[in-house]
Design an enzyme around this catalytic site. Structure first.
Site, PDB file in Angstrom:
ATOM      1  CG  PHE A   1      10.014  54.049 -27.337  1.00  0.00           C
ATOM      2  CD1 PHE A   1      10.626  52.615 -26.652  1.00  0.00           C
ATOM      3  CD2 PHE A   1      11.158  55.648 -26.253  1.00  0.00           C
ATOM      4  CE1 PHE A   1      11.740  52.884 -26.241  1.00  0.00           C
ATOM      5  CE2 PHE A   1      11.905  55.075 -26.193  1.00  0.00           C
ATOM      6  CZ  PHE A   1      11.826  53.381 -25.849  1.00  0.00           C
TER       7      PHE A   1
ATOM      8  CE  LYS B   1       3.955  63.102 -30.080  1.00  0.00           C
ATOM      9  NZ  LYS B   1       5.295  62.555 -30.665  1.00  0.00           N
TER      10      LYS B   1
ATOM     11  CD  GLU C   1       9.154  60.731 -32.232  1.00  0.00           C
ATOM     12  OE1 GLU C   1      10.307  61.269 -32.001  1.00  0.00           O
ATOM     13  OE2 GLU C   1       7.573  60.742 -31.428  1.00  0.00           O
TER      14      GLU C   1
ATOM     15  CB  SER D   1      13.463  61.475 -20.714  1.00  0.00           C
ATOM     16  OG  SER D   1      13.583  62.607 -21.367  1.00  0.00           O
TER      17      SER D   1
ATOM     18  CB  CYS E   1       9.997  54.847 -16.662  1.00  0.00           C
ATOM     19  SG  CYS E   1       7.654  54.946 -16.060  1.00  0.00           S
TER      20      CYS E   1
ATOM     21  CD  GLU F   1      14.890  56.729 -17.152  1.00  0.00           C
ATOM     22  OE1 GLU F   1      13.792  56.032 -17.052  1.00  0.00           O
ATOM     23  OE2 GLU F   1      15.000  58.378 -17.939  1.00  0.00           O
TER      24      GLU F   1
END
Length: 497
Positions: free
Chosen positions: A149, A173, A176, A226, A281, A382
């Protein structure tokens, strides 16, 4: 309520699964859209469209591919504000940050425009009498990308432009949580002339992901997200015979030596820790202060952090927007709430922030934790939010050992005026990307992005030369063309004579 659908075979395709997910405006806390979740049938349809398209796209000329990509780059440039507005509306980041994301994604489109250079191959002539050997690279077929995202435009563009330039077809993909950007990217690709089925977008959740990982017609999967999910992606995709590049999480350290320019270090720590609300990240989440500079450096960071303007991303005055969801905001806040009990000094507590006129938005202020023990959750995990930890080290050796002991190895940085120290650091530190007086060392498009240790699963980094290698497979061709004057049959093994 508007429904975000799939993009399959060059057109919008409404979802038929009957399952939907909410799409929130993080600045208001209101659900403004919903996204259709694909079932296996819809994923299969996207893969079938990509497989059909590969029959002609995989053998198309480099000239045709690059002509479309050049046009695509023009359209992205013309629509960059529109794309940035979509990002801000669904992700929440400020408009200037969203524009920067689009620009960094376009770097890979530009790299893909030069794919003819990357795919030149090699030739050795006369390796034996009248025998030549050539090495070429060819596309894999249907490949897929699963993206996070936090960069709904940039990370997909890290993948599909290079993949399709190499002759593959692609199934994307996206997250969402902010699904509209990926569909707009696909629409513009079709407008640029990309044939139907070469780029497809399926929205969804784990059901769509698992079908992608299992599908027998998908040759390779790229992932950014992740570490736990990256590990799952690698295990499941390789179990089904796929090539995998899976980029995981991070806990990036910024080492500040006593000779550093502390104003520069403080400025860059603010930018790297709190930019994009820490949802990246490559954010700096730990500053390692060496020697006796800790108090001074923390004071300068605190002074700057207090002045940051937090508000909705579409407000030009805002420097930091909200987090992506209410649940993520609360999770980030929990690390700050528990920090003192685990031995940290809470210098700034940004939890509980409200923004006038946006009281229901997913806002959290910036937090600064000093003297954080390496055993604390805020150091170990994280957080993926605007929380900066400061740890103290007496010497360079202590600092480098602390960084190298981390299970993460995505990016790191050193701030110093000492060239020898910087050179030693870049060779000794165990991380995939290193900055010297650069806090977020994300490589330009023609160098590859990727970390070490628990930040990368699979054998390839993303984009750059590694990206080309990942999306192609090598073939070696050995040829002999006898001279017309030769005759007869010789079954002997070729020799170097």
């Amino acid at each position: 309520m508007k429904t975000i659908s799939h993009w399959i075979g060059g057109k919008s395709v409404e979802g038929t699964s009957g399952r939907f997910g909410p799409v929130w405006n993080p600045a208001t806390g209101a659900q403004e859209k919903q996204v259709a979740f694909a079932d296996t049938t819809e994923v299969d349809a996207a893969v079938a469209a990509a497989k059909d398209a590969f029959e002609s796209w995989g053998t198309s000329s480099l000239a045709r591919r690059t002509a479309i990509l050049f046009k695509y780059r023009e359209l992205l440039d013309a629509h960059r504000d529109e794309i940035a507005e979509l990002i801000t509306a669904e992700h929440g980041k400020v408009h200037s940050d969203a524009l920067g994301e689009v620009a960094r994604g376009m770097e890979i489109v530009e790299l893909a425009c030069g794919i003819s250079v990357q795919l030149k191959g090699e030739l050795s002539t006369q390796v034996s009498t009248r025998v030549d050997v050539a090495s070429i690279r060819q596309p894999l077929g249907v490949v897929a990308g699963i993206t996070p995202f936090n960069f709904p435009a940039m990370v997909p563009m890290w993948m599909f432009p290079l993949a399709i330039a190499c002759g593959n077809t692609f199934v994307l993909k996206p997250s969402e949580k902010d699904p509209s950007t990926s569909v707009r990217l696909a629409e513009l690709a079709t407008e640029a002339g990309l044939p139907d089925g070469v780029l497809n977008v399926v929205q969804g959740d784990r059901e769509a992901v698992d079908r992608i990982l299992e599908h027998p017609d998908i040759e390779a999967v790229s992932f950014v997200g992740s570490t736990p999910i990256a590990r799952h992606i690698q295990l499941k995709a390789t179990e089904h015979g796929k090539r995998v590049q899976a980029l995981g999480g991070a806990k990036n350290h910024m080492l500040v030596l006593p000779d550093a320019d502390l104003d520069l270090a403080a400025d860059q720590a603010i930018n790297a820790a709190y930019g994009s609300a820490g949802e990246r990240c490559m954010a700096v989440s730990v500053v390692v202060a060496v020697g006796d500079i800790g108090d001074d450096l923390v004071g300068r960071i605190t002074e700057r952090a207090k002045k940051l303007r937090i508000g909705p991303g579409n407000d030009p005055a805002s420097e930091m927007g909200p987090l992506i969801t209410r649940e993520h905001r609360d999770k980030v806040a929990s690390y700050v709430a528990g920090a003192a009990a685990q031995g940290a000094e809470v210098v700034l507590d940004g939890t509980g922030l409200t923004v006038d006129g946006h009281e229901d938005g997913f806002f959290v202020g910036v937090s600064l934790l000093d003297r954080v023990p390496v055993t604390a959750d805020a150091y170990q995990d994280e957080i993926f939010g605007p929380v900066l930890c400061v740890v103290r080290a007496e010497t360079y050796d202590e600092a480098i050992a602390l960084i190298n002991d981390s299970r993460w190895g995505n990016g790191t940085a050193i701030f110093t005026r000492d060239g020898g120290a910087a050179r030693r650091f870049q060779l000794e530190v165990k991380a995939g990307m290193v900055g010297v007086n650069v806090p977020i060392p994300v490589p330009v498009g023609y160098h590859s992005f990727g970390g070490w240790k628990d930040s990368l699963f699979g054998g390839h980094h993303i984009y750059g030369n590694d990206g080309v290698a990942f999306y192609t497979q090598g073939k070696v061709i050995t040829t002999r063309w006898p001279d017309p004057s030769d005759g007869g049959i010789n079954l002997g093994f070729p020799s170097n004579s």
